[in-house]
Design an enzyme around this catalytic site. Structure first.
Site, PDB file in Angstrom:
ATOM      1  N   LYS A   1      -6.637   9.615  -5.727  1.00  0.00           N
ATOM      2  CA  LYS A   1      -6.140  10.849  -5.745  1.00  0.00           C
ATOM      3  C   LYS A   1      -4.619  10.823  -5.283  1.00  0.00           C
ATOM      4  O   LYS A   1      -4.193  11.644  -5.969  1.00  0.00           O
ATOM      5  CB  LYS A   1      -6.867  11.699  -4.234  1.00  0.00           C
ATOM      6  CG  LYS A   1      -8.203  12.048  -4.694  1.00  0.00           C
ATOM      7  CD  LYS A   1      -8.895  12.589  -3.340  1.00  0.00           C
ATOM      8  CE  LYS A   1     -10.126  13.144  -3.677  1.00  0.00           C
ATOM      9  NZ  LYS A   1     -10.240  14.426  -4.592  1.00  0.00           N
TER      10      LYS A   1
ATOM     11  N   LYS B   1     -11.468  -3.730   6.220  1.00  0.00           N
ATOM     12  CA  LYS B   1     -11.499  -4.518   7.453  1.00  0.00           C
ATOM     13  C   LYS B   1     -12.826  -5.381   7.090  1.00  0.00           C
ATOM     14  O   LYS B   1     -13.679  -5.268   6.623  1.00  0.00           O
ATOM     15  CB  LYS B   1     -12.048  -3.853   8.596  1.00  0.00           C
ATOM     16  CG  LYS B   1     -10.797  -3.161   9.458  1.00  0.00           C
ATOM     17  CD  LYS B   1     -11.179  -2.584  10.780  1.00  0.00           C
ATOM     18  CE  LYS B   1     -10.118  -2.023  11.629  1.00  0.00           C
ATOM     19  NZ  LYS B   1      -9.208  -2.892  12.374  1.00  0.00           N
TER      20      LYS B   1
ATOM     21  N   ASP C   1     -11.314   3.417  11.170  1.00  0.00           N
ATOM     22  CA  ASP C   1     -10.286   2.791  10.284  1.00  0.00           C
ATOM     23  C   ASP C   1     -10.850   1.679   9.458  1.00  0.00           C
ATOM     24  O   ASP C   1     -10.174   0.616   9.369  1.00  0.00           O
ATOM     25  CB  ASP C   1      -9.100   2.265  11.121  1.00  0.00           C
ATOM     26  CG  ASP C   1      -9.402   1.294  12.343  1.00  0.00           C
ATOM     27  OD1 ASP C   1     -10.725   1.164  12.364  1.00  0.00           O
ATOM     28  OD2 ASP C   1      -8.548   0.747  12.830  1.00  0.00           O
TER      29      ASP C   1
ATOM     30  N   ARG D   1      -2.536   2.752   2.702  1.00  0.00           N
ATOM     31  CA  ARG D   1      -1.303   2.907   3.008  1.00  0.00           C
ATOM     32  C   ARG D   1      -0.463   3.535   1.932  1.00  0.00           C
ATOM     33  O   ARG D   1      -0.477   2.791   0.742  1.00  0.00           O
ATOM     34  CB  ARG D   1      -0.537   1.692   3.548  1.00  0.00           C
ATOM     35  CG  ARG D   1       0.857   1.667   3.916  1.00  0.00           C
ATOM     36  CD  ARG D   1       1.185   0.461   4.658  1.00  0.00           C
ATOM     37  NE  ARG D   1       0.351   0.176   5.674  1.00  0.00           N
ATOM     38  CZ  ARG D   1       0.408  -1.063   6.385  1.00  0.00           C
ATOM     39  NH1 ARG D   1       0.989  -2.192   5.764  1.00  0.00           N
ATOM     40  NH2 ARG D   1      -0.395  -1.069   7.404  1.00  0.00           N
TER      41      ARG D   1
ATOM     42  N   GLU E   1      -8.894   6.010   6.787  1.00  0.00           N
ATOM     43  CA  GLU E   1      -7.547   6.053   7.245  1.00  0.00           C
ATOM     44  C   GLU E   1      -6.635   5.968   6.244  1.00  0.00           C
ATOM     45  O   GLU E   1      -6.168   5.062   5.601  1.00  0.00           O
ATOM     46  CB  GLU E   1      -7.341   5.239   8.462  1.00  0.00           C
ATOM     47  CG  GLU E   1      -6.097   5.077   9.238  1.00  0.00           C
ATOM     48  CD  GLU E   1      -5.597   4.179  10.033  1.00  0.00           C
ATOM     49  OE1 GLU E   1      -5.563   4.237  11.250  1.00  0.00           O
ATOM     50  OE2 GLU E   1      -5.542   2.670   9.458  1.00  0.00           O
TER      51      GLU E   1
ATOM     52  N   HIS F   1       5.479  -6.743  13.315  1.00  0.00           N
ATOM     53  CA  HIS F   1       4.394  -7.671  13.097  1.00  0.00           C
ATOM     54  C   HIS F   1       4.413  -8.960  12.884  1.00  0.00           C
ATOM     55  O   HIS F   1       3.671  -9.771  13.583  1.00  0.00           O
ATOM     56  CB  HIS F   1       3.073  -6.846  12.051  1.00  0.00           C
ATOM     57  CG  HIS F   1       1.791  -7.408  12.306  1.00  0.00           C
ATOM     58  ND1 HIS F   1       0.832  -7.433  12.976  1.00  0.00           N
ATOM     59  CD2 HIS F   1       1.435  -8.416  11.403  1.00  0.00           C
ATOM     60  CE1 HIS F   1      -0.344  -8.074  12.914  1.00  0.00           C
ATOM     61  NE2 HIS F   1      -0.225  -8.723  11.623  1.00  0.00           N
TER      62      HIS F   1
END
Length: 240
Positions: free
Chosen positions: A57, A82, A109, A114, A176, A192
């Site tokens: 999308k 995950k 999530d 991203r 998410e 990170h």
């Protein structure tokens, strides 16, 4: 001598039988393990389908915007699922029973997309565009751009519910979505990399956190200035 010759084939036969039994037991254990993990593996497959649906999308929106405005509002798109270990670890932390049904209801999530944009306004334009789709439902929104985290982290987080169409059913799955500018994404990635799972003395960590917060503030200023430059240059775009 004759007794030894008789004993040897018997021992060999016993060893062969032991090997056969061991292989049989290993196959049975593997089958039970696969059977017990199948519901979770199936759930992960559903999440993967939903993740691909959302990613597609956004890619369609990017292509459409490129045709009508001669530029792309998306710099890059990435997706991640995950692992089972991370899912179980999070479920234990949150006190969620380790069943597919409870995990699906309690963790939002598992599938993540991203979207990195050149400018801050692109983030909110894409949010409005994706939410205008009649098959998308907004479950939760966390705007860490308007209200950054204490660490300096900035990003727009959306939990979207999207349908996937299987062979004999339609399922609604949650994904998410994180929308960031390139500056936000660079800061988050470096923070990170620098701080994750590092054994740093408390006083040193506090100083580093202050420096990272200062960097986040500079990144915010960079986004604002670049947006101002774009808004001004947009005034001089030639009309067809």
């Amino acid at each position: 001598m004759g007794d030894k010759l008789l004993v040897s084939p018997i021992l060999d036969s016993i060893e062969d039988r032991k090997k056969e039994l061991t292989k049989k037991m290993e196959k049975q254990m593997l089958k039970r393990l696969q059977s017990s993990t199948y519901p979770m593996r199936q759930l992960l497959a559903f999440y993967k389908c939903a993740m691909m649906e959302v990613e597609t999308k956004f890619r369609v929106l990017d292509e459409q915007f490129s045709l009508s405005h001669d530029r792309n509002p998306i710099e890059s798109i990435s997706a991640r699922l995950k692992t089972l270990d991370h899912i179980y670890e999070k479920a234990r932390r949150k006190g969620i029973p380790l069943t597919p049904e409870c995990i699906e209801k309690g963790i939002f999530d598992i599938a993540g997309v991203r979207v990195v944009c050149p400018f801050e306004k692109d983030i909110y334009m894409l949010k409005d565009s994706i939410l205008s789709h009649d098959d998308i439902r907004l479950v939760e929104e966390r705007d860490y751009i308007a209200s950054p985290k204490p660490s300096g982290y900035r990003s727009l987080h959306l939990i979207l519910e999207v349908p996937i169409f299987l062979q004999n059913e339609k399922r609604l799955m949650k994904v998410e979505v994180q929308l960031r500018t390139m500056a936000m994404d660079q800061w988050a990635s470096l923070e990170h990399r620098l701080m994750y799972k590092k054994e740093i003395p408390e006083d040193v960590e506090k100083e580093l956190r202050n420096k990272l917060l200062e960097c986040a503030s500079l990144n915010c200023q960079l986004d604002m200035i670049m947006q101002e430059v774009k808004d001004i240059t947009d005034l001089y775009v030639e009309e067809d």
